[in-house]
Write a protein that holds these residues in place. Structure first.
Motif, PDB file in Angstrom:
ATOM      1  N   PRO A 157       0.781  -1.146  -0.076  1.00  0.00           N
ATOM      2  CA  PRO A 157       0.195  -0.001   0.007  1.00  0.00           C
ATOM      3  C   PRO A 157       0.871   1.237  -0.045  1.00  0.00           C
ATOM      4  O   PRO A 157       1.948   1.499   0.597  1.00  0.00           O
ATOM      5  N   SER A 158       0.089   2.509  -0.462  1.00  0.00           N
ATOM      6  CA  SER A 158       1.020   3.506  -0.589  1.00  0.00           C
ATOM      7  C   SER A 158       0.617   4.275   0.553  1.00  0.00           C
ATOM      8  O   SER A 158      -0.439   4.339   1.131  1.00  0.00           O
ATOM      9  N   CYS A 159       1.642   5.298   1.229  1.00  0.00           N
ATOM     10  CA  CYS A 159       1.690   6.042   2.221  1.00  0.00           C
ATOM     11  C   CYS A 159       0.650   7.324   1.751  1.00  0.00           C
ATOM     12  O   CYS A 159       0.792   7.979   0.741  1.00  0.00           O
ATOM     13  N   PRO A 160      -0.385   7.595   2.594  1.00  0.00           N
ATOM     14  CA  PRO A 160      -1.162   8.760   2.060  1.00  0.00           C
ATOM     15  C   PRO A 160      -0.744   9.936   2.475  1.00  0.00           C
ATOM     16  O   PRO A 160      -1.346  10.998   1.651  1.00  0.00           O
ATOM     17  N   PRO A 165       6.041   3.516  -0.830  1.00  0.00           N
ATOM     18  CA  PRO A 165       5.193   2.320  -0.345  1.00  0.00           C
ATOM     19  C   PRO A 165       5.589   2.085   1.078  1.00  0.00           C
ATOM     20  O   PRO A 165       6.567   2.498   1.512  1.00  0.00           O
ATOM     21  N   ILE A 166       4.566   1.431   1.764  1.00  0.00           N
ATOM     22  CA  ILE A 166       4.676   0.922   3.006  1.00  0.00           C
ATOM     23  C   ILE A 166       5.153  -0.143   3.359  1.00  0.00           C
ATOM     24  O   ILE A 166       4.118  -1.087   2.710  1.00  0.00           O
ATOM     25  N   ASP A 167       6.164  -0.570   3.952  1.00  0.00           N
ATOM     26  CA  ASP A 167       6.729  -1.883   4.234  1.00  0.00           C
ATOM     27  C   ASP A 167       5.610  -2.422   5.314  1.00  0.00           C
ATOM     28  O   ASP A 167       5.283  -1.529   6.152  1.00  0.00           O
ATOM     29  N   CYS A 173       8.487   8.312   6.573  1.00  0.00           N
ATOM     30  CA  CYS A 173       7.788   9.128   5.836  1.00  0.00           C
ATOM     31  C   CYS A 173       8.448  10.493   5.692  1.00  0.00           C
ATOM     32  O   CYS A 173       8.501  11.202   6.806  1.00  0.00           O
ATOM     33  N   VAL A 174       8.625  11.062   4.610  1.00  0.00           N
ATOM     34  CA  VAL A 174       9.198  12.410   4.424  1.00  0.00           C
ATOM     35  C   VAL A 174       8.195  13.525   5.061  1.00  0.00           C
ATOM     36  O   VAL A 174       8.570  14.659   5.469  1.00  0.00           O
ATOM     37  N   ARG A 175       6.860  13.059   4.915  1.00  0.00           N
ATOM     38  CA  ARG A 175       5.983  14.231   5.330  1.00  0.00           C
ATOM     39  C   ARG A 175       5.934  14.037   7.072  1.00  0.00           C
ATOM     40  O   ARG A 175       5.012  14.813   7.595  1.00  0.00           O
ATOM     41  N   LYS A 180       8.494   7.319  11.836  1.00  0.00           N
ATOM     42  CA  LYS A 180       8.037   5.995  11.179  1.00  0.00           C
ATOM     43  C   LYS A 180       6.556   6.035  11.405  1.00  0.00           C
ATOM     44  O   LYS A 180       5.997   5.953  12.177  1.00  0.00           O
ATOM     45  N   ARG A 181       6.007   5.683  10.126  1.00  0.00           N
ATOM     46  CA  ARG A 181       4.488   5.626   9.994  1.00  0.00           C
ATOM     47  C   ARG A 181       4.140   4.090  10.057  1.00  0.00           C
ATOM     48  O   ARG A 181       4.801   3.523   9.211  1.00  0.00           O
ATOM     49  N   ARG A 182       3.114   3.711  10.688  1.00  0.00           N
ATOM     50  CA  ARG A 182       3.005   2.210  10.466  1.00  0.00           C
ATOM     51  C   ARG A 182       1.427   1.913   9.938  1.00  0.00           C
ATOM     52  O   ARG A 182       1.209   0.991   9.613  1.00  0.00           O
ATOM     53  N   ASP A 183       0.781   3.097   9.835  1.00  0.00           N
ATOM     54  CA  ASP A 183      -0.661   2.620   9.455  1.00  0.00           C
ATOM     55  C   ASP A 183      -0.867   3.349   7.844  1.00  0.00           C
ATOM     56  O   ASP A 183      -0.371   4.706   7.811  1.00  0.00           O
ATOM     57  N   PRO A 184      -1.460   2.925   7.146  1.00  0.00           N
ATOM     58  CA  PRO A 184      -1.662   3.799   5.787  1.00  0.00           C
ATOM     59  C   PRO A 184      -3.090   4.754   6.216  1.00  0.00           C
ATOM     60  O   PRO A 184      -3.609   4.876   7.021  1.00  0.00           O
TER      61      PRO A 184
END
Length: 184
Positions: A157-160, A165-167, A173-175, A180-184
């Motif tokens: 899935p892509s990071c919103p 892509p999210i592993d 996430c640069v934003r 570290k982001r874990r949920d889309p």
């Protein structure tokens, strides 16, 4: 003399993958009887090819001069969700691909050349060492597009927020200023 893997039309022409999302290898595969040709390519090449085939068929419909029925969507009888045919042996890695409509035979024509064998880089009169030549009926071409779009969408899935892509264990996430982001 070049090696031309020619299919007019193939029994199957599909896009497929080997491996887990995030480390998949993408292939296009043409099959006719016992002849199986698998060409490795990048995900972006599969996506671009599917998009251009879809646009080409839409242009043929809009032109209105085709004598055959060009379906707007893949005919159910031609939808192919079966796995890639075995053995999957990479003939070559795709470089340049060409796409055209043959108005006489009313078929989509796809030519795939290996990296380094791009037609523009060859000297005048020089043939590529190897190529894949596939001539598809319009319904087959729409079925290829549907399957290609399906396998492209089956990845990570892509990071919103950033679109990367999210592993499974998240991603930086640069934003999110490096968090570290874990949920889309």
């Amino acid at each position: 003399m070049p090696i031309v893997h020619s299919f007019d039309p193939p029994e199957r022409f599909i896009a497929g993958t080997v491996g887990e999302p995030g480390s998949r290898t993408f292939f296009i595969q043409a099959v006719d009887g016992k002849q199986i040709v698998s060409v490795a390519l990048e995900k972006q090449q599969v996506e671009a090819l599917a998009q251009r085939v879809d646009e080409l068929l839409d242009e043929v419909i809009a032109d209105g001069t085709a004598r055959v029925v060009v379906p707007a969507v893949a005919p159910l009888a031609l939808v192919d969700d079966a796995p890639l045919a075995l053995p999957i042996e990479e003939e070559f890695r795709a470089g340049t691909m060409t796409l055209s409509w043959d108005p006489e035979d009313e078929r989509v024509v796809i030519e795939v050349f290996p990296i380094g064998e791009e037609p523009a880089e060859l000297a005048d009169g020089e043939d590529p060492v190897e190529m894949l030549l596939v001539r598809l009926e319009p319904g087959q071409a729409r079925a290829f597009v549907q399957r290609a779009e399906s396998i492209i969408g089956a990845g990570r899935p892509s990071c919103p927020f950033c679109g990367h892509p999210i592993d499974p264990d998240g991603h930086l996430c640069v934003r999110a200023n490096g968090f570290k982001r874990r949920d889309p």
